[in-house]
Design a protein around this motif. Structure first.
Motif, short mmCIF file in Angstrom:
data_model
loop_
_atom_site.label_atom_id
_atom_site.label_comp_id
_atom_site.label_asym_id
_atom_site.label_seq_id
_atom_site.Cartn_x
_atom_site.Cartn_y
_atom_site.Cartn_z
N HIS A 185 -53.23 -25.41 133.24
CA HIS A 185 -52.88 -24.95 131.89
C HIS A 185 -52.21 -26.05 131.07
O HIS A 185 -52.46 -26.16 129.86
N ILE A 186 -51.40 -26.87 131.72
CA ILE A 186 -50.76 -27.97 131.00
C ILE A 186 -51.80 -29.01 130.60
O ILE A 186 -51.77 -29.55 129.49
N THR A 187 -52.74 -29.31 131.49
CA THR A 187 -53.80 -30.28 131.18
C THR A 187 -54.67 -29.77 130.04
O THR A 187 -55.02 -30.52 129.13
N LEU A 188 -55.02 -28.49 130.07
CA LEU A 188 -55.83 -27.90 129.01
C LEU A 188 -55.10 -28.00 127.67
O LEU A 188 -55.70 -28.33 126.64
N SER A 189 -53.81 -27.72 127.68
CA SER A 189 -53.02 -27.82 126.45
C SER A 189 -52.90 -29.27 125.99
O SER A 189 -53.08 -29.57 124.81
N ARG A 190 -52.61 -30.17 126.93
CA ARG A 190 -52.45 -31.58 126.58
C ARG A 190 -53.76 -32.14 125.98
O ARG A 190 -53.72 -32.96 125.06
N ALA A 191 -54.88 -31.69 126.49
CA ALA A 191 -56.17 -32.19 126.02
C ALA A 191 -56.44 -31.80 124.56
O ALA A 191 -57.25 -32.42 123.89
N SER A 192 -55.73 -30.77 124.08
CA SER A 192 -55.93 -30.35 122.69
C SER A 192 -55.21 -31.25 121.70
O SER A 192 -55.44 -31.16 120.49
N GLY A 193 -54.29 -32.09 122.20
CA GLY A 193 -53.73 -33.13 121.34
C GLY A 193 -52.41 -32.84 120.66
O GLY A 193 -51.91 -33.67 119.91
N ASN A 194 -51.79 -31.67 120.92
CA ASN A 194 -50.50 -31.37 120.30
C ASN A 194 -49.42 -31.44 121.38
O ASN A 194 -49.24 -30.51 122.16
N ALA A 195 -48.69 -32.55 121.41
CA ALA A 195 -47.70 -32.78 122.46
C ALA A 195 -46.57 -31.77 122.43
O ALA A 195 -46.04 -31.37 123.48
N GLN A 196 -46.17 -31.34 121.23
CA GLN A 196 -45.07 -30.38 121.12
C GLN A 196 -45.49 -29.01 121.65
O GLN A 196 -44.70 -28.29 122.25
N HIS A 238 -60.85 -32.15 121.73
CA HIS A 238 -60.24 -32.17 123.04
C HIS A 238 -60.52 -33.49 123.75
O HIS A 238 -61.57 -34.12 123.54
N ASP A 239 -59.60 -33.91 124.58
CA ASP A 239 -59.76 -35.12 125.39
C ASP A 239 -60.65 -34.76 126.58
O ASP A 239 -60.20 -34.16 127.55
N HIS A 240 -61.92 -35.14 126.49
CA HIS A 240 -62.87 -34.77 127.54
C HIS A 240 -62.62 -35.51 128.84
O HIS A 240 -63.00 -35.02 129.92
N ALA A 264 -57.49 -22.65 119.75
CA ALA A 264 -57.64 -22.10 118.39
C ALA A 264 -57.53 -23.19 117.33
O ALA A 264 -58.26 -23.17 116.33
N ARG A 265 -56.63 -24.15 117.54
CA ARG A 265 -56.45 -25.19 116.53
C ARG A 265 -57.70 -26.07 116.43
O ARG A 265 -58.00 -26.60 115.37
N ALA A 266 -58.43 -26.21 117.55
CA ALA A 266 -59.66 -27.00 117.52
C ALA A 266 -60.78 -26.23 116.83
O ALA A 266 -61.68 -26.82 116.23
N ILE A 267 -60.74 -24.90 116.91
CA ILE A 267 -61.73 -24.08 116.21
C ILE A 267 -61.48 -24.13 114.71
O ILE A 267 -62.41 -24.24 113.90
N GLU A 268 -60.21 -24.07 114.33
CA GLU A 268 -59.84 -24.04 112.90
C GLU A 268 -60.02 -25.38 112.22
O GLU A 268 -60.33 -25.44 111.02
N ASN A 269 -59.83 -26.46 112.97
CA ASN A 269 -59.90 -27.80 112.39
C ASN A 269 -60.93 -28.64 113.14
O ASN A 269 -60.66 -29.09 114.26
#
Length: 243
Positions: free
Chosen positions: A154-165, A120-122, A110-115
């Protein structure tokens, strides 16, 4: 528990604390206990006491006590009348944790859609896709260990979005759910469906079809919380029977 061989003397070559050298015994014991608990090797009904664990690890009670204190602070174990036990979430806790998990999962896309500046890290996503593509034609047998592969996705998908927290929070939620979710992959259809959905989500994100990817991810983690809770209830029943 498979921590090691019991004994009253110093650790021998078969002990998990042998060769620890500069690493504190409490850290070695903490890490092994944590890994065994989170991988489901320790039953929620198993008694974890200082005398028992000191024999298992062939050490004094002090490092065992310190390791248990860390696990208690992590929320992985809880105090009981007889010592400690693995924390098994109630259905009410599971409902809250699953709801939080869905929120964290969807937020990554969602954050990638909004901004538009969020990308994402391809490279990470392509590497993850290459791990899942072979499983489409040759799916693994249903087993508790499959939950670790699922979490990795799921962790890789989240990590690829760039928000470590965001990713760190998701890791914590998954750890709390793992004791139940490891009983969720005991049917072949469940495994094959999960593999197919993972591949679909990865391909959609890589193609930058984020709106579709978000919908696919939402379906995957559970559009209806009630359906998720039904699945969790079955998993908890399996966990109780296994114990």
């Amino acid at each position: 528990m498979s921590a090691g061989r019991a004994g009253d003397g110093p650790p021998d070559a078969g002990s998990p604390v042998a060769g620890a050298e500069s690493r504190a015994l409490r850290d070695v014991i903490y890490e092994q206990l944590r890994d065994e608990i989170l991988s489901g090797q320790v039953s929620p009904r198993e008694r974890l006491t200082e005398p028992k664990l000191s024999k298992v690890f062939a050490v004094s009670r002090t490092p065992v006590r310190e390791a248990l204190a860390r696990l208690l602070a992590d929320g992985i174990v809880e105090r009981t009348d007889y010592g400690y036990a693995v924390v098994a979430p109630s259905l009410a806790d599971l409902r809250d944790l699953y709801e939080l998990r869905v929120t964290l999962e969807l937020r990554g896309i969602a954050r990638a859609i909004e901004n538009p500046e969020v990308r994402h890290d391809h490279v990470l996503l392509r590497e993850e896709l290459q791990r899942w593509l072979p499983l489409r034609d040759h799916p693994p047998e249903p087993a508790a260990a499959f939950v670790m592969l699922d979490e990795q996705f799921h962790i890789t998908l989240s990590r690829a979005s760039g928000n470590a927290q965001l990713t760190a929070a998701l890791v914590g939620v998954n750890q709390k759910l793992r004791v139940v979710r490891r009983h969720d992959y005991v049917e072949a259809e469940r495994v094959t469906t999960t593999v197919a959905e993972h591949i679909e989500i990865l391909e959609l994100v890589l193609e930058h079809r984020l709106d579709e990817a978000l919908r696919a991810l939402h379906r995957h983690v559970g559009e209806s919380l009630e359906v998720v809770m039904q699945r969790a209830t079955v998993a908890m029943t399996r966990m109780t029977l296994a114990s």
